[in-house]
Design an enzyme around this catalytic site. Structure first.
Site: not given
Length: 870
Positions: A549, A752
């Site tokens: 990410d 996430d």
């Protein structure tokens, strides 16, 4: 943790997440870890596991041989810890000792008359094995398992029923440090000392027996009538005292219709000893049945008129096996060094301010809300928030971060970390089992007790190993008795029978995986990497794709002002002062970045007399009677501000992945400011190292393609998934998995969490949210991408060690058993002495544990110095 299980932690409505650590009267499921004593091989672990699993109220039971610990999930309404301990004892094993807490109570505030309500209440607590309330002395005695509960929890439970606790004390030897690990350490030390004592007794008594046997009658002083009786006298204490644990274990196994390592040792040494006793007491009965043994060292009576005896086989085998167990116990104890080192971080006392007075109290007497004083050089006792003072704190023991962290009022501090320079006071927010240190210890503890999938094969083979070896030994005896010359057939059959039983070693198979997992997870904790279990560790070494990410993982997640270009005669200081004054008080990340830049440059800003946020465009404000506009080109056009050539410069900045803003003062363009989320300094080298390890790297972000490409180029990533909404991240991970990839996802935010749960291995950056950490398999305590490199390298090193252990454990038995059975005798004339077989068996387990301990020397492939140089 499987993907479904991880999803369950995120969606309790759709999944039944397991209950752990129930509180009294709370959950309908509870869990307890029981330290087991007396286990010697995988068969022992299997028997304890079956006994516990078969007990009423037990939902799930698992036993780890390496940690010597049983983990049991049970229904507290149907059974209790005391019954579980009985189940262990019924299987022929013991549990590490309990602690006793004693309280003197005052029941003046409530009617008494019966001790039963309080006793029942205390016995219902998780971890309490027994409780007694003496109404005469008003004394309450509670036996409990440290680590499952503590004196503070017990005290609170007593007070829940209305009693006032006047005083409390702990029982003796281990008082002052009530922890499960200390109890286990104590049990391990006792076990080691007991083995050492028995070994030395066995060695001293066996040495003359061995000399007599090896002399073959060539030493006249040892060739006298009654020499067999002397051997009997020396060997009997070795067999009946030093070797008693093997016979007790074998008997316990027999009572449960099972066989284990103790069975093999007991039958092997027992056969040699009983035959020798019989040959000594009634030699005539054997005169026609046996002859001189042909093997060196085994024919102690060759050339004599009495039948040969094998006392040295029984006594020396027991001595050598005890030596092996002793070395193994010491080596296994070192596999838990990581947890011991973590536990040592916890100070035993704290300086608490109560009623305006500072007092030193035991660590478990600190409660939430207490104000704690910390001086330079002291360890911080519990977690909390700084209220007064400031200092630099060394948190490397928890996070691996070598640089001290500055602490000021409002910032968190963690128990076990070291205060360096200043003095401060903080408010305790988490105490006891809730502190970060205790949670880390518990997580490592659980990980070390978990089983990796690779251990299943060893478990299956260990389960049938002993019966198969018994069959092979019987077949060996029969074959030699039939095929050997009549004058030596019994002795050869007996010697080879004993050799087969003694050389076989399921212990090495049982220890191959858990010892490596223990050392690997412990080593990870020392580097700030928390691994949830053996399955996560095993899966991590298979990863071929890492999804990173962007925000908070590759970048710092906090925009900073990178460029400011004054236009129209304005200076940089004027431009920044007006922009910062306009943004003063703004909570937008871009506004905060401009304010930080002004503060760092010590530029004095003023309060705007007017301020208005223009969502999607920027802000407008009045500063020192000047009209300030700060925003995008649309805002400038809408307010009639001419951009001119500055538009091209802004486009160039945006092509570099930055967010450009125009600033106008009184309707005239004054300059351009650009902010960007900075890439972490170690990101580029970490990505390069991951690539060198053969991994494909993918960056995922919700940013637009141009910004994402710019960041990806900077760190060396070629595959970019941009403009991905948070809910779509898990879908992208699933799409990669559909390409037959083993995907590791690295992230830090709540958004996430689904992707972390979806991935084969979720790796949470520790600076992120609790939700992300909960959904992950591996947690990095530092927000440092080098931890990903270290975690994967550690996983590979650990699984490589497991495979080495399994190979040597298998190959040892595959070669050793046929050799002991005399399979090579027709070709080479080789036979194996039972004494050598016992030495080989002892060393096989020690070698497996020692090989696992090599992981303690694991070094991360990347260091901070390497990053700075690179």
């Amino acid at each position: 943790m499987t993907t479904d299980e991880k999803q369950a932690t995120l969606d309790p409505v759709q999944h039944d997440a397991p209950h752990h650590d129930s509180s009294p009267g709370g959950s309908d499921s509870a869990r307890v870890d029981l330290p087991i004593t007396g286990m010697t091989c995988a068969s022992c672990a299997s028997r304890v596991e079956k006994s516990l699993a078969g007990s009423p109220g037990v939902r799930k039971a698992g036993v780890n041989l390496a940690t010597a610990r049983a983990t049991v999930e049970y229904d507290p309404a149907a059974t209790g810890v005391r019954n579980l301990v009985r189940a262990v004892e019924d299987a022929g094993y013991g549990t590490a000792e309990t602690f006793r807490a004693e309280f003197v109570v005052d029941d003046s505030s409530r009617p008494s008359g019966s001790p039963l309500p309080l006793e029942r209440h205390l016995k219902s607590l998780p971890g309490v094995t027994d409780a007694a309330f003496n109404l005469g002395t008003m004394e309450v005695r509670v036996d409990y398992r440290p680590g499952r509960t503590d004196t503070q929890a017990i005290r609170e439970a007593i007070e829940e029923l209305g009693y006032n606790v006047r005083s409390a004390s702990r029982d003796g030897s281990l008082a002052g440090g009530a922890s499960a690990d200390e109890a286990e350490d104590h049990a391990r030390r006792e076990e080691y000392e007991n083995l050492r004592k028995k070994f030395w007794i066995a060695a001293i008594l066996s040495l003359p027996v061995l000399i007599i046997a090896m002399s073959h009658g060539r030493i006249a002083a040892l060739d006298f009538p009654g020499v067999s009786w002397l051997q009997l006298l020396l060997t009997t204490p070795v067999v009946l005292y030093c070797g008693a644990q093997f016979y007790k274990g074998a008997w316990a196994a027999l009572r449960h219709r099972a066989a284990d390592m103790n069975t093999l040792i007991a039958i092997g040494t027992g056969a040699a000893y009983l035959y020798s006793v019989a040959a000594t007491v009634v030699p005539r009965a054997f005169a026609g049945a046996v002859g001189a043994a042909p093997m060196g060292g085994m024919d102690g009576a060759q050339g004599m008129s009495i039948p040969p005896v094998y006392f040295e086989a029984a006594s020396v085998i027991i001595a050598l096996i005890l030596l092996g167990r002793m070395l193994e116990a010491r080596a296994k104890g070192r596999t838990s060094d990581a947890i011991r080192q973590l536990m040592k971080l916890q100070p035993q006392t704290a300086h608490v301010i109560r009623d305006g007075t500072e007092m030193e109290v035991p660590i478990d007497a600190v409660t939430q809300g207490d104000i704690v004083q910390v001086r330079p050089g002291e360890k911080i006792p519990v977690d909390g928030v700084v209220r007064d003072g400031s200092s630099a704190v060394n948190e490397s023991m928890l996070t691996g971060e070598s640089l001290p962290v500055e602490k000021a009022p409002g910032q968190e501090v963690f128990g076990g970390t070291l205060n360096l320079t200043g003095a401060f006071r903080f408010e305790a927010t988490k105490v006891g089992r809730d502190t970060a240190l205790q949670q880390i210890v518990r997580m490592v503890h659980d990980a070390q007790g978990s089983k990796a999938p690779i251990a299943r094969l060893a478990d299956v083979i260990s389960g049938i190993f002993t019966p198969v070896v018994l069959c092979v030994a019987i077949a060996t005896f029969a074959a030699w008795f039939v095929l050997a010359p009549p004058e030596v057939r019994f002795t050869m059959a007996l010697v080879n029978f004993v050799s087969v039983l003694i050389i076989a070693c399921p212990c090495a198979l049982g220890l191959a995986t858990p010892t490596a997992i223990m050392v690997g997870t412990g080593r990870g904790a020392e580097h700030g990497i928390l691994i949830k279990g053996g399955e996560s560790l095993e899966t991590a070494h298979k990863l071929d794709t890492i999804v990173l990410d962007k925000t908070g993982t590759i970048t710092r997640g906090q925009p900073v002002l990178t460029d400011f270009v004054p236009i129209g005669g304005n200076t940089e200081q004027q431009l920044l002062r007006f922009a910062a004054s306009a943004e003063k008080g703004s909570e937008h990340p871009i506004g905060e970045a401009i304010m930080r830049a002004a503060t760092e440059r010590q530029i004095e800003v003023t309060d705007p007399s007017e301020f208005r946020a223009l969502p999607g465009f920027g802000v407008e404000a009045t500063v020192d009677e000047h009209d300030i506009l700060l925003g995008n080109s649309d805002l400038m056009r809408e307010r009639g501000v001419t951009i001119g050539d500055a538009g091209a410069r802004a486009e160039h900045l945006e092509a570099e992945g930055k967010t450009a803003m125009f600033a106008a003062i009184d309707g005239e363009l004054a300059g351009i400011l650009a902010v960007a989320d900075e890439v972490k300094p170690e990101a580029q080298s970490a990505v390069a190292e991951l690539k060198r390890m053969g991994l494909d790297i993918v960056m995922i972000t919700g940013d637009n393609q141009r910004t994402a490409d710019s960041i990806a180029r900077e760190v060396g990533i070629t595959r970019v998934l941009a403009q991905v909404l948070p809910a779509q991240k898990a879908e992208e991970v699933a799409r990669l998995q559909a390409e037959k990839r083993r995907v590791g996802m690295v992230g830090d935010g709540i958004n996430d969490a689904p992707a972390l749960a979806r991935a084969d291995v979720g790796i949470a950056i520790g600076t992120g949210t609790d939700v992300a950490i909960e959904a992950s398999d591996i947690t990095l305590l530092r927000g440092d991408l080098r931890g990903v490199v270290t975690a994967i390298a550690l996983s590979r090193a650990t699984i490589r060690t497991v495979k080495q252990n399994l190979f040597w454990a298998f190959i040892y038995n595959v070669i050793g058993i046929p050799l002991a059975a005399g399979a090579l005798y027709p070709l080479t004339g080789w036979l194996l002495s039972p004494i050598i077989a016992s030495a080989a068996m002892s060393m096989s387990s020690v070698s497996v544990v020692t090989n696992s301990l090599r992981l303690r020397g694991f070094r991360p492939p990347m260091t901070a110095a390497a990053v700075r140089v690179g």
